[in-house]
Design a protein around this motif. Sequence first.
Motif, mmCIF file in Angstrom:
data_model
loop_
_atom_site.group_PDB
_atom_site.id
_atom_site.type_symbol
_atom_site.label_atom_id
_atom_site.label_comp_id
_atom_site.label_asym_id
_atom_site.label_seq_id
_atom_site.Cartn_x
_atom_site.Cartn_y
_atom_site.Cartn_z
ATOM 1 N N LEU A 1 0.854 -1.192 0.000
ATOM 2 C CA LEU A 1 0.000 0.000 0.000
ATOM 3 C C LEU A 1 0.880 1.229 0.000
ATOM 4 C CD1 LEU A 1 -1.525 -2.317 1.864
ATOM 5 C CD2 LEU A 1 -3.134 -0.476 2.261
ATOM 6 N N ALA B 1 -1.922 6.363 0.105
ATOM 7 C CA ALA B 1 -3.367 6.192 -0.030
ATOM 8 C C ALA B 1 -4.021 6.346 1.334
ATOM 9 C CB ALA B 1 -3.660 4.804 -0.586
ATOM 10 N N VAL C 1 -7.243 4.560 3.663
ATOM 11 C CA VAL C 1 -8.179 3.440 3.759
ATOM 12 C C VAL C 1 -9.086 3.749 4.947
ATOM 13 C CG1 VAL C 1 -8.402 0.948 4.096
ATOM 14 C CG2 VAL C 1 -6.407 1.857 2.881
ATOM 15 N N ILE D 1 -8.461 -5.573 3.295
ATOM 16 C CA ILE D 1 -7.552 -5.466 2.146
ATOM 17 C C ILE D 1 -6.708 -6.732 2.076
ATOM 18 C CG2 ILE D 1 -5.739 -4.060 1.071
ATOM 19 C CD1 ILE D 1 -8.281 -2.449 1.642
ATOM 20 N N ILE E 1 -2.277 -1.393 -3.495
ATOM 21 C CA ILE E 1 -2.983 -0.112 -3.467
ATOM 22 C C ILE E 1 -1.959 0.959 -3.817
ATOM 23 C CG2 ILE E 1 -4.353 1.462 -2.066
ATOM 24 C CD1 ILE E 1 -5.641 -1.310 -2.403
ATOM 25 N N THR F 1 -5.063 6.670 -4.082
ATOM 26 C CA THR F 1 -6.272 5.871 -3.855
ATOM 27 C C THR F 1 -6.920 6.270 -2.529
ATOM 28 O OG1 THR F 1 -5.415 4.018 -5.125
ATOM 29 C CG2 THR F 1 -7.085 3.501 -3.479
ATOM 30 N N ILE G 1 -11.065 -5.101 -0.640
ATOM 31 C CA ILE G 1 -10.191 -5.294 -1.800
ATOM 32 C C ILE G 1 -9.514 -6.644 -1.596
ATOM 33 C CG2 ILE G 1 -8.153 -4.430 -3.016
ATOM 34 C CD1 ILE G 1 -10.518 -2.544 -3.254
ATOM 35 N N VAL H 1 -5.341 -1.255 -7.331
ATOM 36 C CA VAL H 1 -6.155 -0.035 -7.380
ATOM 37 C C VAL H 1 -5.201 1.138 -7.476
ATOM 38 C CG1 VAL H 1 -7.945 1.343 -6.263
ATOM 39 C CG2 VAL H 1 -7.867 -1.125 -5.874
#
Length: 455
Positions: free
Chosen positions: A312, A315, A317, A323, A329, A333, A341, A347
Amino acid sequence: MKFQVVILAAGKGKRMNSDLPKVLHPLAGRPLLSHVIATARALAPERICVVHGHGGEQVRAAMAGADLRFALQEPQLGTGHAVQQALPQLGDAEQTLVLYGDVPLVRAETLRGLLDAAGKGVAILTAELADPAGYGRILRNRQKKVTGIVEQKDATAAQRKIREINTGIMVLPTAKLKQWLPKLRNKNAQNEYYLTDLVALAVKDRAAVTGIKVADAGETEGVNSRVQLAQLERMFQSRLALRLLEAGVTLDDPARIDIRGELSCGRDVRIDVGCVFEGKVSLADGVSVGANCMLKDIAIGAGTRIEPFCHLDSATVGAGARIGPYARIRPGTELADEVHIGNFVEVKASTLGHGSKANHLAYVGDSTVGRDVNIGAGTITCNYDGANKHRTVIEDNVHIGSDVQLVAPVRVARGTTVGAGTTVWQDTAPDGLVINPKRQEQRGDWQRPRKSPKK
Ligand code: UD1
Ligand code: CA
Protein backbone atom coordinates in the motif's frame (compact mmCIF):
# COMPACT_ATOMS: atom_id res chain seq x y z
CA MET A 1 23.44 28.31 28.74
CA LYS A 2 23.74 29.04 25.03
CA PHE A 3 25.58 26.53 22.92
CA GLN A 4 26.24 25.52 19.33
CA VAL A 5 26.87 22.20 17.64
CA VAL A 6 29.64 21.02 15.30
CA ILE A 7 29.01 17.75 13.49
CA LEU A 8 32.14 16.10 12.12
CA ALA A 9 31.36 14.36 8.85
CA ALA A 10 34.40 14.78 6.64
CA GLY A 11 35.84 11.29 7.01
CA LYS A 12 36.13 9.19 3.87
CA GLY A 13 34.31 6.13 5.12
CA LYS A 14 36.62 3.91 3.11
CA ARG A 15 35.43 0.72 4.76
CA MET A 16 31.90 1.21 3.44
CA ASN A 17 33.22 0.37 -0.06
CA SER A 18 30.70 2.73 -1.57
CA ASP A 19 30.44 5.73 -3.86
CA LEU A 20 27.88 7.25 -1.52
CA PRO A 21 29.43 9.39 1.26
CA LYS A 22 29.25 7.40 4.48
CA VAL A 23 27.03 9.87 6.34
CA LEU A 24 24.42 9.63 3.57
CA HIS A 25 23.96 5.88 3.98
CA PRO A 26 20.45 5.31 5.32
CA LEU A 27 19.56 4.12 8.78
CA ALA A 28 15.83 3.49 9.14
CA GLY A 29 15.35 5.07 5.72
CA ARG A 30 17.12 8.37 6.54
CA PRO A 31 20.77 9.35 6.08
CA LEU A 32 22.95 8.77 9.14
CA LEU A 33 23.70 12.47 9.25
CA SER A 34 20.05 13.45 9.34
CA HIS A 35 19.59 11.43 12.55
CA VAL A 36 22.43 13.39 14.13
CA ILE A 37 21.03 16.70 12.87
CA ALA A 38 17.58 15.82 14.23
CA THR A 39 19.04 15.04 17.64
CA ALA A 40 21.03 18.28 17.59
CA ARG A 41 17.90 20.24 16.67
CA ALA A 42 16.00 18.67 19.55
CA LEU A 43 18.47 20.41 21.88
CA ALA A 44 17.68 23.83 20.35
CA PRO A 45 21.26 25.05 19.83
CA GLU A 46 22.16 28.52 18.52
CA ARG A 47 23.69 27.04 15.43
CA ILE A 48 24.64 23.76 13.76
CA CYS A 49 27.69 23.44 11.57
CA VAL A 50 28.41 20.30 9.55
CA VAL A 51 32.04 19.73 8.58
CA HIS A 52 32.11 17.85 5.30
CA GLY A 53 34.83 16.71 2.95
CA HIS A 54 34.34 13.69 0.79
CA GLY A 55 31.16 14.08 -1.30
CA GLY A 56 30.52 17.51 0.19
CA GLU A 57 28.15 18.74 -2.49
CA GLN A 58 26.02 15.66 -2.16
CA VAL A 59 25.94 16.07 1.61
CA ARG A 60 24.89 19.72 1.36
CA ALA A 61 22.18 18.94 -1.18
CA ALA A 62 20.75 16.13 0.93
CA MET A 63 20.72 18.10 4.18
CA ALA A 64 19.30 21.50 3.33
CA GLY A 65 17.99 23.52 6.26
CA ALA A 66 17.97 27.19 7.14
CA ASP A 67 19.62 26.56 10.51
CA LEU A 68 22.52 24.59 9.01
CA ARG A 69 25.97 25.84 8.11
CA PHE A 70 28.60 23.89 6.28
CA ALA A 71 32.38 23.95 6.43
CA LEU A 72 34.63 22.16 3.99
CA GLN A 73 37.61 20.27 5.37
CA GLU A 74 40.03 19.46 2.56
CA PRO A 75 42.38 17.69 3.11
CA GLN A 76 41.27 15.86 6.25
CA LEU A 77 44.01 16.25 8.80
CA GLY A 78 42.23 14.99 11.89
CA THR A 79 39.32 15.75 14.21
CA GLY A 80 41.00 18.83 15.72
CA HIS A 81 41.68 20.19 12.26
CA ALA A 82 38.04 19.51 11.37
CA VAL A 83 36.70 21.59 14.26
CA GLN A 84 39.14 24.33 13.29
CA GLN A 85 37.57 24.49 9.82
CA ALA A 86 34.17 25.02 11.44
CA LEU A 87 35.29 27.98 13.57
CA PRO A 88 34.56 30.69 10.97
CA GLN A 89 30.99 29.36 10.67
CA LEU A 90 30.42 29.31 14.40
CA GLY A 91 29.16 32.08 16.59
CA ASP A 92 30.23 32.77 20.12
CA ALA A 93 27.65 30.79 22.02
CA GLU A 94 29.30 29.94 25.32
CA GLN A 95 29.68 26.20 24.73
CA THR A 96 30.40 24.08 21.65
CA LEU A 97 29.12 20.51 21.45
CA VAL A 98 31.02 18.21 19.08
CA LEU A 99 29.07 15.33 17.51
CA TYR A 100 30.02 12.77 14.88
CA GLY A 101 27.99 12.42 11.70
CA ASP A 102 28.46 8.66 11.81
CA VAL A 103 27.22 8.16 15.39
CA PRO A 104 23.47 8.29 14.78
CA LEU A 105 21.89 6.76 17.89
CA VAL A 106 23.02 9.10 20.64
CA ARG A 107 20.02 10.40 22.56
CA ALA A 108 19.17 14.02 23.17
CA GLU A 109 18.79 13.29 26.91
CA THR A 110 22.37 12.01 27.03
CA LEU A 111 23.64 15.16 25.35
CA ARG A 112 21.62 17.37 27.66
CA GLY A 113 23.24 15.57 30.59
CA LEU A 114 26.67 16.18 29.08
CA LEU A 115 25.97 19.89 28.57
CA ASP A 116 24.80 20.18 32.17
CA ALA A 117 27.87 18.34 33.44
CA ALA A 118 30.17 20.65 31.47
CA GLY A 119 28.91 23.83 33.08
CA LYS A 120 31.47 26.37 31.89
CA GLY A 121 34.19 23.74 31.48
CA VAL A 122 34.92 20.71 29.32
CA ALA A 123 32.88 17.50 29.38
CA ILE A 124 33.65 14.28 27.55
CA LEU A 125 31.18 11.50 26.92
CA THR A 126 32.95 8.22 27.69
CA ALA A 127 31.98 4.57 27.59
CA GLU A 128 33.18 1.47 29.40
CA LEU A 129 33.80 -1.27 26.84
CA ALA A 130 34.68 -4.94 27.24
CA ASP A 131 36.78 -4.57 24.09
CA PRO A 132 38.17 -1.03 23.85
CA ALA A 133 40.47 -1.80 20.89
CA GLY A 134 40.73 1.01 18.36
CA TYR A 135 39.37 3.78 20.57
CA GLY A 136 41.05 6.64 22.36
CA ARG A 137 41.49 5.82 26.09
CA ILE A 138 40.52 8.11 28.94
CA LEU A 139 43.41 8.87 31.29
CA ARG A 140 42.49 9.61 34.90
CA ASN A 141 44.70 10.40 37.88
CA ARG A 142 44.52 8.91 41.40
CA GLN A 143 41.65 11.24 42.24
CA LYS A 144 39.83 9.82 39.19
CA LYS A 145 40.01 13.19 37.47
CA VAL A 146 40.41 13.13 33.69
CA THR A 147 43.90 14.19 32.66
CA GLY A 148 43.89 13.42 28.96
CA ILE A 149 42.99 11.09 26.10
CA VAL A 150 45.48 8.85 24.35
CA GLU A 151 44.72 7.33 20.96
CA GLN A 152 45.09 3.56 20.57
CA LYS A 153 47.95 3.99 18.12
CA ASP A 154 49.87 6.24 20.50
CA ALA A 155 49.07 4.33 23.70
CA THR A 156 51.49 2.29 25.80
CA ALA A 157 50.70 -1.35 26.55
CA ALA A 158 49.48 -0.31 30.02
CA GLN A 159 47.23 2.44 28.61
CA ARG A 160 45.73 -0.01 26.14
CA LYS A 161 44.37 -1.98 29.09
CA ILE A 162 42.13 0.96 30.05
CA ARG A 163 38.55 0.10 29.21
CA GLU A 164 37.08 3.58 29.51
CA ILE A 165 37.09 5.05 26.00
CA ASN A 166 36.41 8.38 24.34
CA THR A 167 33.14 8.28 22.40
CA GLY A 168 34.32 11.41 20.57
CA ILE A 169 31.36 13.46 21.78
CA MET A 170 32.44 16.39 23.91
CA VAL A 171 31.52 19.87 25.09
CA LEU A 172 34.11 22.66 25.07
CA PRO A 173 33.91 26.33 26.05
CA THR A 174 33.94 28.20 22.74
CA ALA A 175 36.33 30.97 23.76
CA LYS A 176 38.87 28.43 25.07
CA LEU A 177 38.38 26.24 22.02
CA LYS A 178 39.49 29.16 19.87
CA GLN A 179 42.64 29.57 21.99
CA TRP A 180 43.48 25.88 22.22
CA LEU A 181 42.97 24.75 18.61
CA PRO A 182 45.96 26.64 17.15
CA LYS A 183 48.16 24.94 19.75
CA LEU A 184 47.50 21.46 18.40
CA ARG A 185 50.47 19.64 16.88
CA ASN A 186 50.40 16.55 14.67
CA LYS A 187 53.42 14.76 16.15
CA ASN A 188 51.66 11.45 16.69
CA ALA A 189 51.31 8.03 15.12
CA GLN A 190 48.78 9.26 12.53
CA ASN A 191 50.26 12.71 11.85
CA GLU A 192 46.83 14.16 12.60
CA TYR A 193 45.61 17.13 14.60
CA TYR A 194 43.71 15.37 17.37
CA LEU A 195 40.74 17.07 18.98
CA THR A 196 41.41 14.76 21.90
CA ASP A 197 44.70 16.56 22.65
CA LEU A 198 42.63 19.56 23.77
CA VAL A 199 41.77 17.67 26.93
CA ALA A 200 45.36 17.71 28.21
CA LEU A 201 45.59 21.38 27.16
CA ALA A 202 42.45 22.15 29.14
CA VAL A 203 43.83 20.39 32.21
CA LYS A 204 47.07 22.39 31.86
CA ASP A 205 44.95 25.55 31.61
CA ARG A 206 43.17 24.54 34.86
CA ALA A 207 39.82 24.31 33.11
CA ALA A 208 37.33 21.91 34.70
CA VAL A 209 37.23 18.62 32.77
CA THR A 210 34.49 16.10 33.45
CA GLY A 211 34.16 12.61 32.01
CA ILE A 212 30.60 11.31 31.92
CA LYS A 213 30.03 7.62 31.24
CA VAL A 214 27.16 6.88 28.90
CA ALA A 215 24.70 4.41 30.45
CA ASP A 216 24.14 2.44 27.24
CA ALA A 217 27.32 2.16 25.15
CA GLY A 218 25.18 1.17 22.12
CA GLU A 219 24.10 4.80 21.85
CA THR A 220 27.57 5.99 20.98
CA GLU A 221 28.51 3.27 18.52
CA GLY A 222 29.70 4.57 15.19
CA VAL A 223 29.36 3.30 11.66
CA ASN A 224 32.58 2.43 9.87
CA SER A 225 31.43 -0.56 7.84
CA ARG A 226 28.24 -2.02 6.47
CA VAL A 227 28.37 -4.64 9.18
CA GLN A 228 28.19 -1.93 11.83
CA LEU A 229 25.51 -0.11 9.86
CA ALA A 230 23.40 -3.28 9.81
CA GLN A 231 23.93 -3.76 13.55
CA LEU A 232 22.88 -0.19 14.33
CA GLU A 233 19.84 -0.59 12.11
CA ARG A 234 18.73 -3.57 14.22
CA MET A 235 19.47 -1.65 17.41
CA PHE A 236 17.43 1.33 16.22
CA GLN A 237 14.57 -0.88 15.05
CA SER A 238 14.41 -2.69 18.36
CA ARG A 239 14.24 0.69 20.13
CA LEU A 240 11.24 1.61 17.96
CA ALA A 241 9.63 -1.81 18.45
CA LEU A 242 9.94 -1.59 22.24
CA ARG A 243 8.38 1.85 22.15
CA LEU A 244 5.40 0.43 20.22
CA LEU A 245 4.99 -2.48 22.64
CA GLU A 246 5.07 -0.08 25.57
CA ALA A 247 2.42 2.06 23.88
CA GLY A 248 0.12 -0.98 23.66
CA VAL A 249 0.73 -2.27 20.14
CA THR A 250 0.92 -6.04 19.64
CA LEU A 251 3.94 -7.09 17.60
CA ASP A 252 4.01 -10.80 16.88
CA ASP A 253 7.80 -10.53 16.87
CA PRO A 254 9.44 -7.22 17.82
CA ALA A 255 12.62 -8.38 16.06
CA ARG A 256 10.83 -8.61 12.72
CA ILE A 257 9.49 -5.14 11.97
CA ASP A 258 11.08 -2.29 10.03
CA ILE A 259 10.03 1.30 10.47
CA ARG A 260 11.62 3.74 8.05
CA GLY A 261 9.73 6.85 8.98
CA GLU A 262 6.95 7.63 11.45
CA LEU A 263 4.47 4.99 12.48
CA SER A 264 1.65 6.09 14.76
CA CYS A 265 -0.77 3.55 16.17
CA GLY A 266 -4.09 3.75 18.00
CA ARG A 267 -5.20 1.31 20.68
CA ASP A 268 -4.99 -2.45 20.22
CA VAL A 269 -3.26 -2.41 16.89
CA ARG A 270 -1.68 -5.70 15.87
CA ILE A 271 1.23 -6.11 13.47
CA ASP A 272 2.40 -9.51 12.31
CA VAL A 273 5.97 -10.33 11.28
CA GLY A 274 7.88 -9.00 8.31
CA CYS A 275 6.09 -5.68 7.81
CA VAL A 276 7.86 -2.59 6.52
CA PHE A 277 6.53 0.92 7.23
CA GLU A 278 7.85 3.86 5.23
CA GLY A 279 7.21 7.57 5.44
CA LYS A 280 4.19 8.63 7.51
CA VAL A 281 1.92 5.74 8.40
CA SER A 282 -0.99 5.91 10.82
CA LEU A 283 -3.00 2.93 11.98
CA ALA A 284 -6.20 3.75 13.87
CA ASP A 285 -7.63 1.74 16.79
CA GLY A 286 -7.92 -1.98 16.27
CA VAL A 287 -6.18 -2.15 12.89
CA SER A 288 -4.46 -5.42 12.15
CA VAL A 289 -1.69 -5.81 9.61
CA GLY A 290 -0.89 -9.33 8.43
CA ALA A 291 2.53 -10.76 7.73
CA ASN A 292 4.85 -9.32 5.09
CA CYS A 293 3.05 -6.11 4.21
CA MET A 294 4.67 -2.96 2.92
CA LEU A 295 2.90 0.28 3.92
CA LYS A 296 4.15 3.65 2.78
CA ASP A 297 2.61 7.08 3.50
CA ILE A 298 -0.77 5.73 4.39
CA ALA A 299 -3.60 6.27 6.85
CA ILE A 300 -5.77 3.33 7.85
CA GLY A 301 -9.09 3.65 9.63
CA ALA A 302 -10.24 1.91 12.77
CA GLY A 303 -10.79 -1.83 12.74
CA THR A 304 -9.51 -2.35 9.21
CA ARG A 305 -7.73 -5.61 8.46
CA ILE A 306 -4.80 -5.74 6.09
CA GLU A 307 -4.25 -9.39 5.24
CA PRO A 308 -0.75 -10.75 4.49
CA PHE A 309 1.40 -9.74 1.49
CA CYS A 310 -0.15 -6.38 0.66
CA HIS A 311 1.61 -3.37 -0.80
CA LEU A 312 0.00 0.00 0.00
CA ASP A 313 1.51 3.30 -1.09
CA SER A 314 0.29 6.89 -0.65
CA ALA A 315 -3.37 6.19 -0.03
CA THR A 316 -6.08 6.35 2.60
CA VAL A 317 -8.18 3.44 3.76
CA GLY A 318 -11.34 3.92 5.80
CA ALA A 319 -12.61 2.09 8.85
CA GLY A 320 -13.82 -1.50 8.88
CA ALA A 321 -12.23 -2.24 5.51
CA ARG A 322 -10.57 -5.48 4.44
CA ILE A 323 -7.55 -5.47 2.15
CA GLY A 324 -5.76 -8.46 0.68
CA PRO A 325 -4.16 -10.89 0.91
CA TYR A 326 -1.99 -9.94 -2.06
CA ALA A 327 -3.53 -6.56 -2.82
CA ARG A 328 -1.73 -3.59 -4.31
CA ILE A 329 -2.98 -0.11 -3.47
CA ARG A 330 -1.18 2.55 -5.45
CA PRO A 331 -0.79 6.33 -4.98
CA GLY A 332 -3.84 8.53 -5.03
CA THR A 333 -6.27 5.87 -3.85
CA GLU A 334 -8.99 6.64 -1.33
CA LEU A 335 -10.97 3.74 0.00
CA ALA A 336 -14.03 4.55 2.11
CA ASP A 337 -15.23 2.63 5.16
CA GLU A 338 -16.11 -1.05 4.75
CA VAL A 339 -14.47 -1.41 1.35
CA HIS A 340 -13.18 -4.88 0.49
CA ILE A 341 -10.19 -5.29 -1.80
CA GLY A 342 -9.25 -8.93 -2.29
CA ASN A 343 -6.41 -10.93 -3.73
CA PHE A 344 -4.57 -9.83 -6.85
CA VAL A 345 -6.49 -6.58 -7.10
CA GLU A 346 -4.62 -3.43 -8.09
CA VAL A 347 -6.15 -0.04 -7.38
CA LYS A 348 -4.53 3.16 -8.64
CA ALA A 349 -5.60 6.82 -8.31
CA SER A 350 -9.16 5.80 -7.61
CA THR A 351 -11.80 6.40 -4.99
CA LEU A 352 -14.11 3.63 -3.84
CA GLY A 353 -17.24 4.54 -1.90
CA HIS A 354 -18.64 3.02 1.27
CA GLY A 355 -19.03 -0.76 1.18
CA SER A 356 -17.81 -1.29 -2.37
CA LYS A 357 -15.96 -4.50 -3.18
CA ALA A 358 -13.41 -5.80 -5.64
CA ASN A 359 -12.63 -9.19 -4.23
CA HIS A 360 -10.58 -10.93 -6.87
CA LEU A 361 -8.20 -10.27 -9.78
CA ALA A 362 -9.07 -6.77 -10.93
CA TYR A 363 -7.45 -3.53 -12.08
CA VAL A 364 -9.18 -0.34 -11.02
CA GLY A 365 -7.25 2.69 -12.28
CA ASP A 366 -8.18 6.38 -12.57
CA SER A 367 -11.69 5.57 -11.44
CA THR A 368 -14.39 7.08 -9.30
CA VAL A 369 -16.44 4.29 -7.80
CA GLY A 370 -19.58 4.99 -5.79
CA ARG A 371 -21.10 3.18 -2.79
CA ASP A 372 -22.06 -0.47 -2.63
CA VAL A 373 -20.56 -1.31 -5.98
CA ASN A 374 -19.49 -4.87 -6.74
CA ILE A 375 -16.58 -5.27 -9.13
CA GLY A 376 -16.40 -8.85 -10.34
CA ALA A 377 -13.35 -11.03 -10.78
CA GLY A 378 -11.24 -10.19 -13.79
CA THR A 379 -12.67 -6.70 -14.26
CA ILE A 380 -10.27 -4.26 -15.90
CA THR A 381 -10.60 -0.53 -16.29
CA CYS A 382 -8.92 0.14 -19.63
CA ASN A 383 -7.64 3.58 -18.67
CA TYR A 384 -4.82 3.97 -21.15
CA ASP A 385 -5.29 4.41 -24.89
CA GLY A 386 -1.58 4.22 -25.58
CA ALA A 387 -1.15 7.98 -25.33
CA ASN A 388 -3.39 9.32 -22.58
CA LYS A 389 -5.09 8.14 -19.40
CA HIS A 390 -8.86 8.47 -19.05
CA ARG A 391 -11.27 8.20 -16.14
CA THR A 392 -13.90 5.63 -15.44
CA VAL A 393 -16.92 6.56 -13.34
CA ILE A 394 -18.94 3.81 -11.70
CA GLU A 395 -21.95 5.14 -9.84
CA ASP A 396 -23.60 3.80 -6.67
CA ASN A 397 -25.00 0.31 -6.50
CA VAL A 398 -23.55 -0.90 -9.80
CA HIS A 399 -22.99 -4.64 -10.13
CA ILE A 400 -20.22 -5.64 -12.52
CA GLY A 401 -19.95 -9.31 -13.42
CA SER A 402 -16.74 -11.20 -14.01
CA ASP A 403 -14.27 -10.53 -16.81
CA VAL A 404 -15.55 -7.10 -17.81
CA GLN A 405 -13.58 -4.41 -19.60
CA LEU A 406 -14.53 -0.79 -18.98
CA VAL A 407 -13.02 1.29 -21.77
CA ALA A 408 -12.38 4.80 -20.42
CA PRO A 409 -13.59 7.45 -20.62
CA VAL A 410 -16.85 5.81 -19.65
CA ARG A 411 -19.62 6.21 -17.09
CA VAL A 412 -21.59 3.32 -15.67
CA ALA A 413 -24.79 4.81 -14.29
CA ARG A 414 -26.21 3.97 -10.87
CA GLY A 415 -27.83 0.61 -10.48
CA THR A 416 -26.47 -0.77 -13.76
CA THR A 417 -25.78 -4.48 -13.93
CA VAL A 418 -23.00 -5.44 -16.32
CA GLY A 419 -23.09 -9.04 -17.49
CA ALA A 420 -20.05 -11.28 -17.36
CA GLY A 421 -17.62 -10.91 -20.23
CA THR A 422 -18.95 -7.53 -21.38
CA THR A 423 -16.86 -4.77 -22.90
CA VAL A 424 -18.42 -1.46 -21.84
CA TRP A 425 -17.30 1.38 -24.11
CA GLN A 426 -20.35 3.57 -23.99
CA ASP A 427 -22.01 5.29 -21.03
CA THR A 428 -24.90 3.30 -19.60
CA ALA A 429 -28.34 4.41 -18.46
CA PRO A 430 -29.37 3.78 -14.83
CA ASP A 431 -30.69 0.47 -13.56
CA GLY A 432 -30.51 -1.58 -16.78
CA LEU A 433 -28.59 -4.69 -17.78
CA VAL A 434 -25.66 -4.20 -20.11
CA ILE A 435 -24.29 -7.08 -22.16
CA ASN A 436 -22.56 -7.58 -25.48
CA PRO A 437 -24.74 -10.02 -27.39
CA LYS A 438 -22.85 -13.21 -28.00
CA ARG A 439 -23.95 -16.56 -29.22
CA GLN A 440 -22.88 -19.83 -27.67
CA GLU A 441 -22.48 -22.70 -30.12
CA GLN A 442 -22.12 -26.40 -29.52
CA ARG A 443 -20.23 -28.45 -32.10
CA GLY A 444 -21.05 -32.08 -31.71
CA ASP A 445 -18.74 -33.20 -34.52
CA TRP A 446 -15.62 -31.61 -33.01
CA GLN A 447 -12.81 -33.82 -31.78
CA ARG A 448 -10.13 -32.85 -29.32
CA PRO A 449 -6.70 -33.08 -31.00
CA ARG A 450 -4.60 -36.08 -29.90
CA LYS A 451 -0.88 -36.16 -29.23
CA SER A 452 0.90 -37.72 -32.24
CA PRO A 453 2.80 -40.93 -31.38
CA LYS A 454 6.54 -40.50 -30.66
CA LYS A 455 8.82 -41.30 -33.57
C1 UD1 B 1 38.17 9.33 17.16
C2 UD1 B 1 38.83 9.84 18.44
C3 UD1 B 1 38.94 8.69 19.45
C4 UD1 B 1 37.59 8.09 19.73
C5 UD1 B 1 36.91 7.69 18.44
C6 UD1 B 1 35.48 7.30 18.69
C7 UD1 B 1 40.38 11.61 17.79
C8 UD1 B 1 41.78 11.95 17.52
N1 UD1 B 1 40.14 10.34 18.11
O1 UD1 B 1 39.01 8.35 16.61
O2 UD1 B 1 39.53 9.15 20.65
O3 UD1 B 1 37.73 6.98 20.59
O4 UD1 B 1 36.89 8.79 17.49
O5 UD1 B 1 34.93 6.76 17.54
O6 UD1 B 1 39.51 12.45 17.75
N2 UD1 B 1 36.55 13.38 10.87
C9 UD1 B 1 36.58 14.54 10.15
N3 UD1 B 1 37.78 15.01 9.69
C10 UD1 B 1 38.95 14.36 9.93
C11 UD1 B 1 38.90 13.17 10.67
C12 UD1 B 1 37.70 12.71 11.14
O7 UD1 B 1 35.55 15.18 9.91
O8 UD1 B 1 39.98 14.85 9.47
C13 UD1 B 1 35.26 12.91 11.39
C14 UD1 B 1 34.84 11.58 10.81
O9 UD1 B 1 34.00 11.78 9.67
C15 UD1 B 1 34.08 10.95 11.94
C16 UD1 B 1 34.74 11.52 13.18
O10 UD1 B 1 35.39 12.70 12.77
O11 UD1 B 1 32.73 11.34 11.96
C17 UD1 B 1 35.72 10.57 13.80
O12 UD1 B 1 36.69 10.19 12.86
P1 UD1 B 1 37.37 8.77 12.91
O13 UD1 B 1 38.47 8.72 11.91
O14 UD1 B 1 36.35 7.70 12.88
O15 UD1 B 1 38.00 8.83 14.39
P2 UD1 B 1 38.97 7.83 15.07
O16 UD1 B 1 40.34 7.99 14.51
O17 UD1 B 1 38.36 6.49 15.04
CA1 CA C 1 41.15 8.43 12.23
